[in-house]
Write an enzyme that holds these catalytic residues in place. Structure first.
Site, PDB file in Angstrom:
ATOM      1  N   THR A  45      18.900 -12.895 -13.461  1.00  0.00           N
ATOM      2  CA  THR A  45      20.336 -12.617 -13.573  1.00  0.00           C
ATOM      3  C   THR A  45      20.676 -11.218 -13.068  1.00  0.00           C
ATOM      4  O   THR A  45      19.917 -10.287 -13.252  1.00  0.00           O
ATOM      5  CB  THR A  45      20.728 -12.734 -15.061  1.00  0.00           C
ATOM      6  OG1 THR A  45      20.409 -14.057 -15.480  1.00  0.00           O
ATOM      7  CG2 THR A  45      22.181 -12.461 -15.274  1.00  0.00           C
TER       8      THR A  45
ATOM      9  N   GLY B 100      19.001 -11.024 -18.607  1.00  0.00           N
ATOM     10  CA  GLY B 100      17.738 -11.462 -19.168  1.00  0.00           C
ATOM     11  C   GLY B 100      17.762 -12.672 -20.072  1.00  0.00           C
ATOM     12  O   GLY B 100      17.355 -12.570 -21.231  1.00  0.00           O
ATOM     13  N   GLY B 101      18.217 -13.838 -19.580  1.00  0.00           N
ATOM     14  CA  GLY B 101      18.109 -15.081 -20.331  1.00  0.00           C
ATOM     15  C   GLY B 101      18.623 -14.959 -21.750  1.00  0.00           C
ATOM     16  O   GLY B 101      19.732 -14.459 -21.980  1.00  0.00           O
TER      17      GLY B 101
END
Length: 532
Positions: free
Chosen positions: A349, A432-433
């Protein structure tokens, strides 16, 4: 906000103070946005130019096949954009019958990409400069080449080792059969051509033209069912925001299908605790934050999906103050717990933020999801496709069960803080997810409860709730705090300073001040804030 910079943490960067500012995860991309501001553009133009440049400069986290979301303060009103794509119409539970989970990589993880549509939509609604001009820096970096920055080079090598055999990947991203090293010049003429096509057609080529035909043909060649019709049917939605009050501010997030609601749930739970009595890096504060986040995640994984499919348990149910108070009561100050979902209804991302002197502030995020995403790259175009289909579940009857034309659960979320006086406070995001909503919670508390400026908050050590009692923490939290968390029952995984095991993401923040803006950028990535 009041500017209070404490050199408490490792990077010791100073915040950037300016009337016009851009903050993102790669220095050349930040400069691309600044070029638009200097050319007479506004924060929307700057954010888009940076985002477009990042598809070239940071392919490890995003690409032309990304999805995107945005929250924009136009000087008078807050707007929320959901440009995430939907599943191919031919997808169904039966297509994945016999599997334990959705495919993580390859064509069967690819949904319709939405980032290109976000660029056009935001440019049309808010931009000052011609759409084509926003592409100039990216096309220049792609056609003339750029020196790969160190952290991105490391992630590139890891991505290449994992995805090198996916269709089209090596041709686009492994010149000579290997990933470029830090400082090495990387030229990508194929993406330069694709960007030019998108710029000249206003994005039409990607959804209803030459590039759409190439994407669909490559899908068919590989047995996938993403069609030109799927691409042509894509649309973005102005969805507004959902919010949660905390003190004198409100945290705003995009409504589901994203995970932003979990940050709101956790913040609402913490309102009903004594977190304000504790210091920001104390074991007491960290314990409360972690437990609140775990409670939020338990509900998120059970109930959150494409908003059109959340018919039983709604956003209103999940954010009910009475319900959040009851969830807060489950927290034991002395003991870590593995929480289950409650009953709210009774019966790699990239992120960009930009702000300008006129008052416009933009919070924009786009992502291929896991590093290079699906690993699939359309030949001759360098269109790397996301793997957002992995966000679906195969659980029968779940609101997020895979279905054609449906948006999967997403991890990418832009954040925005508004004051209780109706004025903007801060535009921010954390990559980050599953770290993203946890990062939103941490950035909100650090800047608003504990008064840290954006750079100090970005530098501060982070934690990330994993699963069950597992929690990853950065080593800079301190040995004493780590041992105290373990004593409360947390299963602590310590991240060394040079490790990338747990992905604490990268934060970019811009806060409004009486004199303009103050920006912070994250040393965990090649982050950079620039302004004038």
């Amino acid at each position: 906000m009041k500017l209070r910079h404490d050199a408490l943490y490792a990077s010791r960067r100073s915040p950037v103070l300016a009337r016009n500012v851009v903050s993102t995860s790669q220095p050349l991309a930040a400069q691309a946005g600044l070029r638009m501001l200097l050319a007479g553009g506004n924060a929307a133009d700057a954010a888009l130019a940076s985002a477009i440049a990042l598809t070239v400069l940071e392919p490890t986290g995003n690409g032309l096949g990304s999805d995107a979301y945005a929250i924009i303060w136009d000087g008078k009103e807050l707007h929320g954009l959901n440009a995430s794509g939907r599943a191919p119409a031919a997808w169904s539970p039966e297509r994945f019958a016999g599997a334990d989970a959705m495919p993580q990589r390859g064509w069967e993880s690819v949904t319709v990409p939405g980032a290109v549509s976000a660029w056009r939509e935001i440019s049309d609604k808010f931009g000052k400069l011609p759409f084509e001009k926003l592409f100039e820096p990216a096309i220049e970096y792609a056609s003339r080449g750029f020196a790969v920055s160190p952290i991105i080079a490391t992630l590139w090598e890891k991505g290449g080792n994992l995805l090198g055999k996916q269709p089209g990947f090596a041709e686009a991203f492994l010149p000579g059969g290997k990933a470029p090293k830090a400082g090495e010049l990387f030229i990508n003429r194929a993406i330069a051509e694709s960007l030019t096509d998108i710029a000249e057609t206003g994005g039409e080529s990607f959804y209803r033209g030459r590039l759409a035909a190439k994407i669909a043909a490559f899908a068919k060649e590989n047995g996938a069912v993403l069609t030109e019709e799927d691409l042509g049917n894509h649309k973005t939605d102005w969805v507004g925001t959902i919010s949660q009050s905390f003190g004198k501010v409100k945290l705003h997030e995009i409504p589901p299908n994203g995970q932003g609601i979990s940050a709101l749930i956790a913040l609402g739970i913490l309102r009903h605790t004594n977190i304000a009595d504790h210091a920001p890096d104390s074991v007491e504060a960290l314990h409360l934050e972690i437990e609140a986040m775990k409670l939020a995640f338990a509900d998120m994984h059970e109930y959150v999906a494409d908003l059109d499919h959340m018919r039983d348990v709604t956003v209103e149910h999940l954010l009910s103050d009475d319900y959040l108070k009851s969830r807060a009561a489950l927290i034991d100050a002395n003991k870590a717990q593995d929480f289950k979902a409650g009953a709210p209804k009774h019966g790699g991302t990239v992120y960009v933020t930009a702000a300008d002197e006129s008052g416009m502030m933009v919070s924009f995020i786009q992502s291929n999801y896991m590093g290079f995403g699906s690993g699939v790259v359309v030949p001759g175009t360098s269109i790397s496709l996301q793997n957002r289909g992995f966000g679906f579940t195969l659980k029968d009857g779940h609101p997020n069960q895979v279905a054609g034309g449906k948006r999967p659960f997403q991890t990418i979320i832009p954040g925005f803080l508004m004051g209780d006086d109706g004025n903007p406070v801060m535009s921010f995001g954390v990559m980050g997810g599953p770290m993203q909503s946890q990062g939103h919670l941490q950035m909100t508390l650090r800047t608003q409860l504990w008064g840290q400026d954006p750079q100090t908050a970005a530098d501060a050590p982070r934690w990330q709730a994993l699963s069950g009692l597992e929690v990853a923490v950065e080593a800079s939290v301190g040995a004493d705090v780590i041992e105290a968390l373990k004593a409360k029952g947390h299963d602590i995984k310590v991240e060394a300073p040079d490790s990338t095991n747990f992905g604490f993401g990268g934060a970019q923040l811009i806060a409004k001040t009486d004199a303009g803006y103050v920006a912070g950028s994250d040393p965990r990535k090649d982050g950079c804030a620039v302004g004038y």
